[in-house]
Every structure is written in structure tokens, then in C-alpha cells.
Design a protein around this motif. Sequence first.
Motif, PDB file in Angstrom:
ATOM      1  N   LYS A  71       0.755  -1.155   0.002  1.00  0.00           N
ATOM      2  CA  LYS A  71      -0.137  -0.086   0.102  1.00  0.00           C
ATOM      3  C   LYS A  71       0.733   1.219   0.036  1.00  0.00           C
ATOM      4  N   GLY A  72       2.080   1.101  -0.656  1.00  0.00           N
ATOM      5  CA  GLY A  72       2.648   2.321  -0.884  1.00  0.00           C
ATOM      6  C   GLY A  72       1.702   3.438  -1.638  1.00  0.00           C
ATOM      7  N   GLU A  73       2.148   4.713  -1.297  1.00  0.00           N
ATOM      8  CA  GLU A  73       1.297   5.847  -1.787  1.00  0.00           C
ATOM      9  C   GLU A  73       1.949   6.666  -3.002  1.00  0.00           C
ATOM     10  N   ASP A  74       1.221   7.079  -3.918  1.00  0.00           N
ATOM     11  CA  ASP A  74       1.710   7.787  -4.993  1.00  0.00           C
ATOM     12  C   ASP A  74       3.178   7.432  -5.451  1.00  0.00           C
ATOM     13  N   ILE A  75       3.160   6.309  -6.172  1.00  0.00           N
ATOM     14  CA  ILE A  75       4.552   5.568  -6.582  1.00  0.00           C
ATOM     15  C   ILE A  75       4.696   6.016  -7.871  1.00  0.00           C
ATOM     16  N   LYS A  76       6.100   6.840  -8.163  1.00  0.00           N
ATOM     17  CA  LYS A  76       6.341   7.534  -9.289  1.00  0.00           C
ATOM     18  C   LYS A  76       7.608   6.684  -9.638  1.00  0.00           C
ATOM     19  N   ILE A  77       7.717   6.449 -11.237  1.00  0.00           N
ATOM     20  CA  ILE A  77       8.854   5.880 -11.758  1.00  0.00           C
ATOM     21  C   ILE A  77       9.522   7.197 -12.604  1.00  0.00           C
ATOM     22  N   ILE A  78      10.900   7.420 -12.284  1.00  0.00           N
ATOM     23  CA  ILE A  78      11.485   8.514 -13.138  1.00  0.00           C
ATOM     24  C   ILE A  78      12.543   8.009 -13.851  1.00  0.00           C
ATOM     25  N   ASN A  79      12.559   7.958 -15.287  1.00  0.00           N
ATOM     26  CA  ASN A  79      13.495   7.364 -16.055  1.00  0.00           C
ATOM     27  C   ASN A  79      14.607   8.357 -16.143  1.00  0.00           C
ATOM     28  N   ILE A 129      12.639   5.316  -8.098  1.00  0.00           N
ATOM     29  CA  ILE A 129      11.242   5.128  -7.855  1.00  0.00           C
ATOM     30  C   ILE A 129      10.989   6.155  -6.442  1.00  0.00           C
ATOM     31  N   ILE A 130       9.888   6.785  -6.566  1.00  0.00           N
ATOM     32  CA  ILE A 130       9.814   7.668  -5.410  1.00  0.00           C
ATOM     33  C   ILE A 130       8.332   6.935  -4.854  1.00  0.00           C
ATOM     34  N   ALA A 131       8.116   6.903  -3.551  1.00  0.00           N
ATOM     35  CA  ALA A 131       6.767   6.647  -3.097  1.00  0.00           C
ATOM     36  C   ALA A 131       7.078   6.951  -1.422  1.00  0.00           C
ATOM     37  N   ARG A 138       4.873  11.075   4.445  1.00  0.00           N
ATOM     38  CA  ARG A 138       4.270  12.026   3.683  1.00  0.00           C
ATOM     39  C   ARG A 138       4.932  13.334   3.684  1.00  0.00           C
ATOM     40  N   GLU A 139       5.249  13.920   5.116  1.00  0.00           N
ATOM     41  CA  GLU A 139       5.677  15.219   5.252  1.00  0.00           C
ATOM     42  C   GLU A 139       7.008  15.429   4.552  1.00  0.00           C
ATOM     43  N   ASN A 140       7.890  14.396   4.666  1.00  0.00           N
ATOM     44  CA  ASN A 140       9.244  14.594   4.329  1.00  0.00           C
ATOM     45  C   ASN A 140       9.124  14.659   2.644  1.00  0.00           C
ATOM     46  N   ARG A 141       8.182  13.919   2.006  1.00  0.00           N
ATOM     47  CA  ARG A 141       8.138  13.575   0.654  1.00  0.00           C
ATOM     48  C   ARG A 141       7.832  15.155   0.030  1.00  0.00           C
ATOM     49  N   LEU A 142       6.885  15.732   0.822  1.00  0.00           N
ATOM     50  CA  LEU A 142       6.540  17.126   0.280  1.00  0.00           C
ATOM     51  C   LEU A 142       7.652  18.093   0.435  1.00  0.00           C
ATOM     52  N   PHE A 143       8.352  17.988   1.674  1.00  0.00           N
ATOM     53  CA  PHE A 143       9.465  18.885   1.890  1.00  0.00           C
ATOM     54  C   PHE A 143      10.636  18.931   0.725  1.00  0.00           C
ATOM     55  N   TYR A 144      11.116  17.511   0.646  1.00  0.00           N
ATOM     56  CA  TYR A 144      12.013  17.271  -0.215  1.00  0.00           C
ATOM     57  C   TYR A 144      11.761  17.439  -1.815  1.00  0.00           C
ATOM     58  N   ASP A 145      10.600  17.174  -2.064  1.00  0.00           N
ATOM     59  CA  ASP A 145       9.986  17.239  -3.382  1.00  0.00           C
ATOM     60  C   ASP A 145      11.113  16.905  -4.352  1.00  0.00           C
ATOM     61  N   LEU A 146      11.272  15.550  -4.693  1.00  0.00           N
ATOM     62  CA  LEU A 146      12.412  15.008  -5.425  1.00  0.00           C
ATOM     63  C   LEU A 146      11.981  14.911  -6.986  1.00  0.00           C
ATOM     64  N   GLU A 147      10.672  14.915  -6.857  1.00  0.00           N
ATOM     65  CA  GLU A 147      10.119  14.823  -8.360  1.00  0.00           C
ATOM     66  C   GLU A 147      10.388  16.219  -9.175  1.00  0.00           C
ATOM     67  N   ARG A 148      10.332  17.311  -8.339  1.00  0.00           N
ATOM     68  CA  ARG A 148      10.888  18.852  -8.827  1.00  0.00           C
ATOM     69  C   ARG A 148      12.306  18.777  -9.141  1.00  0.00           C
ATOM     70  N   ILE A 149      12.966  18.273  -8.346  1.00  0.00           N
ATOM     71  CA  ILE A 149      14.481  18.222  -8.562  1.00  0.00           C
ATOM     72  C   ILE A 149      14.834  17.469  -9.616  1.00  0.00           C
ATOM     73  N   TRP A 150      14.113  16.211 -10.094  1.00  0.00           N
ATOM     74  CA  TRP A 150      14.315  15.604 -10.886  1.00  0.00           C
ATOM     75  C   TRP A 150      13.587  15.669 -12.246  1.00  0.00           C
ATOM     76  N   ALA A 186       4.670   5.482 -16.726  1.00  0.00           N
ATOM     77  CA  ALA A 186       3.674   4.696 -15.818  1.00  0.00           C
ATOM     78  C   ALA A 186       4.311   3.291 -16.010  1.00  0.00           C
ATOM     79  N   PHE A 187       3.700   2.690 -14.871  1.00  0.00           N
ATOM     80  CA  PHE A 187       4.068   1.091 -14.723  1.00  0.00           C
ATOM     81  C   PHE A 187       3.915   0.318 -16.268  1.00  0.00           C
ATOM     82  N   ASP A 188       3.075   0.648 -16.752  1.00  0.00           N
ATOM     83  CA  ASP A 188       2.794  -0.208 -17.988  1.00  0.00           C
ATOM     84  C   ASP A 188       3.500   0.219 -19.325  1.00  0.00           C
ATOM     85  N   GLU A 189       4.391   1.418 -19.041  1.00  0.00           N
ATOM     86  CA  GLU A 189       5.100   1.443 -20.248  1.00  0.00           C
ATOM     87  C   GLU A 189       6.391   0.973 -19.999  1.00  0.00           C
TER      88      GLU A 189
END
Length: 116
Positions: A19-27, A39-41, A93-105, A112-115
Motif C-alpha cells: 500500500k505504498g502511496e503515490d508511486i512514481k517512476i522516473i527514467n 522510484i519515489i513513494a 508524507r511530510e518529508n516527501r512534500l518537503f524534499y520534492d524529489l520529483e521537482r528536483i529530477w 507509468a508502470f505499464d510503459e
Amino acid sequence: MEQARKMVKIAYQALDEKKGEDIKIINLEGISVLADYFIIANGTNSSQVQALVDNVEEELHKAGYSLKQREGYSNGNWVLLDFGDLIVHIFDRENRLFYDLERIWRDGKEIAFDEL
């Protein structure tokens, strides 16, 4: 490259299973020498973060992939798992919002997983 994609699939499914939340894959191919994929979750609290980490480690180990480095497990706020071609970041949740790796990378391509 194919090995990295297999690792990403296994890690993603391990996070989803617990039940990981908001799982993102960044190539990150061609963008970073650190890894081909991030992968960020996040989990809801430190206990869930640790459960997510444990499951990712276990599933990748079963598939024959070895963990090169783990950082932050005892705190459970932000855990980094380095598998070479894949780096998994699991936050509360709190640290994910604070560090915002999606923005940095953001130069990386979110996929998407199906890609895979």
C-alpha cells in the motif's frame, strides 16, 4: 537496460503490495550517472515506510538483485535503497512534500508502470 526495467517492475509491485502511496517512476537514462531509474513513494508513517523498505529489499533479493546501500532506515522518514541501476526513495508524507524529489529530477521522464 532490460535488467533495470525488471528491477523497477519488482520494486514497484513490492511497494504497491504494501500500500505504498503515490508511486512514481522516473527514467533518468542519459540524465544522471547515479542510476537509470528512480522510484519515489511514500508511506503514512515510519512503520509503514519500514515495511515498504523491507518488502522491496526482500522481493529484489529473491529475484537475485543485491542491495548496494541503504540509508535512513532507523528514522523511517526518508529511506534510500541503492540497487545500482535503480534507486528507491521511500518517504513519510511530510518529508516527501518537503524534499520534492520529483521537482528536483524533473529533467527525467516520469513513466507509468505499464510503459516498462
